[in-house]
Every structure is written in C-alpha cells, then in structure tokens.
Design a protein around this motif. Structure first.
Motif, PDB file in Angstrom:
ATOM      1  N   SER A   8       0.841  -1.195   0.000  1.00  0.00           N
ATOM      2  CA  SER A   8       0.000   0.000   0.000  1.00  0.00           C
ATOM      3  C   SER A   8       0.876   1.246   0.000  1.00  0.00           C
ATOM      4  CB  SER A   8      -0.915   0.003   1.231  1.00  0.00           C
ATOM      5  OG  SER A   8      -1.756  -1.135   1.209  1.00  0.00           O
ATOM      6  N   THR A  10       0.533   5.663   0.018  1.00  0.00           N
ATOM      7  CA  THR A  10      -0.420   6.746   0.298  1.00  0.00           C
ATOM      8  C   THR A  10       0.184   8.107  -0.013  1.00  0.00           C
ATOM      9  OG1 THR A  10      -1.451   5.425   2.049  1.00  0.00           O
ATOM     10  CG2 THR A  10      -1.841   7.789   2.114  1.00  0.00           C
ATOM     11  N   ASP A  11      -0.652   8.988  -0.584  1.00  0.00           N
ATOM     12  CA  ASP A  11      -0.320  10.402  -0.724  1.00  0.00           C
ATOM     13  C   ASP A  11      -1.583  11.192  -0.404  1.00  0.00           C
ATOM     14  OD1 ASP A  11       0.709  12.883  -1.230  1.00  0.00           O
ATOM     15  OD2 ASP A  11       1.022  12.593  -3.367  1.00  0.00           O
ATOM     16  N   VAL A  14      -5.374   9.739  -0.766  1.00  0.00           N
ATOM     17  CA  VAL A  14      -5.418   8.649  -1.744  1.00  0.00           C
ATOM     18  C   VAL A  14      -4.439   7.543  -1.352  1.00  0.00           C
ATOM     19  CG1 VAL A  14      -5.152   8.065  -4.186  1.00  0.00           C
ATOM     20  CG2 VAL A  14      -5.997  10.315  -3.547  1.00  0.00           C
ATOM     21  N   THR A  15      -4.899   6.278  -1.401  1.00  0.00           N
ATOM     22  CA  THR A  15      -4.046   5.124  -1.125  1.00  0.00           C
ATOM     23  C   THR A  15      -4.180   4.112  -2.256  1.00  0.00           C
ATOM     24  OG1 THR A  15      -4.293   5.399   1.265  1.00  0.00           O
ATOM     25  CG2 THR A  15      -3.538   3.263   0.505  1.00  0.00           C
ATOM     26  N   HIS A  17      -3.428   0.268  -3.467  1.00  0.00           N
ATOM     27  CA  HIS A  17      -3.131  -1.101  -3.051  1.00  0.00           C
ATOM     28  C   HIS A  17      -2.817  -1.893  -4.322  1.00  0.00           C
ATOM     29  CE1 HIS A  17      -4.795  -0.127   0.894  1.00  0.00           C
ATOM     30  NE2 HIS A  17      -5.861   0.353   0.280  1.00  0.00           N
ATOM     31  N   ASP A  34      -8.115   3.544  -2.626  1.00  0.00           N
ATOM     32  CA  ASP A  34      -9.019   4.025  -1.585  1.00  0.00           C
ATOM     33  C   ASP A  34      -8.934   5.537  -1.537  1.00  0.00           C
ATOM     34  OD1 ASP A  34      -9.735   1.447  -0.943  1.00  0.00           O
ATOM     35  OD2 ASP A  34      -8.390   1.301   0.785  1.00  0.00           O
ATOM     36  N   ASN A  36     -10.205   8.768   0.650  1.00  0.00           N
ATOM     37  CA  ASN A  36     -10.847   9.326   1.836  1.00  0.00           C
ATOM     38  C   ASN A  36     -11.595  10.575   1.353  1.00  0.00           C
ATOM     39  OD1 ASN A  36     -11.419  10.887   4.197  1.00  0.00           O
ATOM     40  ND2 ASN A  36      -9.934   9.626   5.314  1.00  0.00           N
ATOM     41  N   ARG A 144      -1.818  15.223  -6.014  1.00  0.00           N
ATOM     42  CA  ARG A 144      -1.407  14.033  -5.270  1.00  0.00           C
ATOM     43  C   ARG A 144      -1.006  12.982  -6.293  1.00  0.00           C
ATOM     44  NH1 ARG A 144      -0.395  16.102  -0.429  1.00  0.00           N
ATOM     45  NH2 ARG A 144      -2.180  17.231   0.435  1.00  0.00           N
TER      46      ARG A 144
END
Length: 199
Positions: A8, A10-11, A14-15, A17, A34, A36, A144
């Motif tokens: 995984s 993340t920035d 936003v993640t 996988h 994913d 948020n 991002r």
C-alpha cells in the motif's frame, strides 16, 4: 479485491493497493485505490485517475571533438487512463469516509519484457508503471501522485509449458556426466591453479 500480499502507498487522501509481484505478458493487472472522500474535499481534490503506462526509451550520444549529438527516442507501448472518482459523483458507505475503487488493466500478450541497459553514451529501457493522480486545480496546488513501477516478463510458449510439465514428472531418460576444466589465477601475476567441475 483481496489485499493479501499487497503493498500500500499513500499520498494525502489517496491510497493505492497493488500486489508486489512480477507480471506476465497477457495477464490482467488488478489493484484498488481508496479515496478518503472527506479529506479529498478538504484537500480541494477534483478527481482521482489511474494510469497504466508502458514505454521504450533509447538515448545515444555521438560526437567527435567539440561536436556532440544526442539521439533520443520514446515509443509508447501502452497508455490507458481511467477516472475512478470525481467530486460529488460517488460517496463512501454510511459510517465510513473511505470509498474503495477497484481497477484492472490487461497487458498485451506481445508486451516486451522490462529492460534496463546503460553504458558509455548509451541508455535503453523498457518500463511499465501504474500511476494514481489526485487532481488539485489552482495556483500553488500540487497534485497528489503515486507511481509504482511494474516488472514484466514474457509469457511461456506452448513448448516451454510442455517442457515444464515433463520436468515435473521426473527424468526417465539416460544420465550422462559432463566435465569442465579451466586453468586460472588470481590477479595478473598470481600462480596458476586448476578448477574442475563435474555434473
């Protein structure tokens, strides 16, 4: 999608996988992003896209004396882009801030393998990558961005698959010895020794 064996990255909101495995030409690459949504709205994010890219890049430098010429060429093997989320278009389930967006791309069956070669005045690569971009329009706002390279190998031919299956069943043929011998020494002035290998 199952996240087992998956890395995984993340920035911000936003993640990504993505299974961290070597890919085979012709296979489908699956992953999940994913978002948020609450954080994305606070972050002024308009949308999230995922891109799959494959490129060949060659660079050769030639010259004599004070004249130098650079030969640079890029070939796009694959370039696909999908929008996974847009502001106001999708929301997470009740009680959650996370919206999960699965994606998949299919590698062409004739994709060349990943490659890197660098030498004096020459450089050549074949690269593949998955990139997730959260767009943040406006002055002084950086998008991002998550980019992950992929390693790709060619698919086995029907003859190679048959050979693999045959080896799984054990060798039933005749056995033969093979021997190799070489004279060698350490460094330029060292004494000679003999190396012998028998298989």
């Amino acid at each position: 999608m199952s996240l087992r064996g998956t890395s995984s990255f993340t920035d911000g909101p936003v993640t990504l996988h993505l299974p961290d495995i070597t890919r085979v030409a012709g296979e489908t690459i699956s992953g999940q992003v994913d978002v948020n949504v609450a954080q994305a709205q606070e972050d002024n994010m308009e949308d999230v896209t995922v891109k799959f890219k494959g490129n060949i890049h060659c660079r050769i430098t030639t010259g004599s004396g004070q004249t130098t010429t650079h030969h640079d060429e890029r070939i796009i093997l694959y370039n696909d882009k999908r929008t996974l989320w847009q502001r106001g278009s999708a929301f997470p389930p009740p009680g959650s801030h996370i919206l999960s967006c699965p994606f998949h791309f299919t590698l062409p069956a004739d994709s060349p393998p990943s490659f890197h070669c660098e030498g004096y005045h020459r450089h050549a690569t074949i690269t593949y990558s998955v990139e997730v971009v959260g767009h943040r329009p406006g002055l002084f706002r950086m998008n991002r961005n998550i980019r992950r390279p992929l390693s790709v190998v060619p698919a086995a031919s029907p003859a190679q698959l048959l050979a693999t299956e045959s080896l799984r069943q054990g060798w039933t043929g005749k056995h033969t010895d093979w021997t190799a011998e070489k004279k060698m020494r350490q460094g330029i002035w060292g004494e000679y020794s003999h190396a012998r290998v028998k298989i």
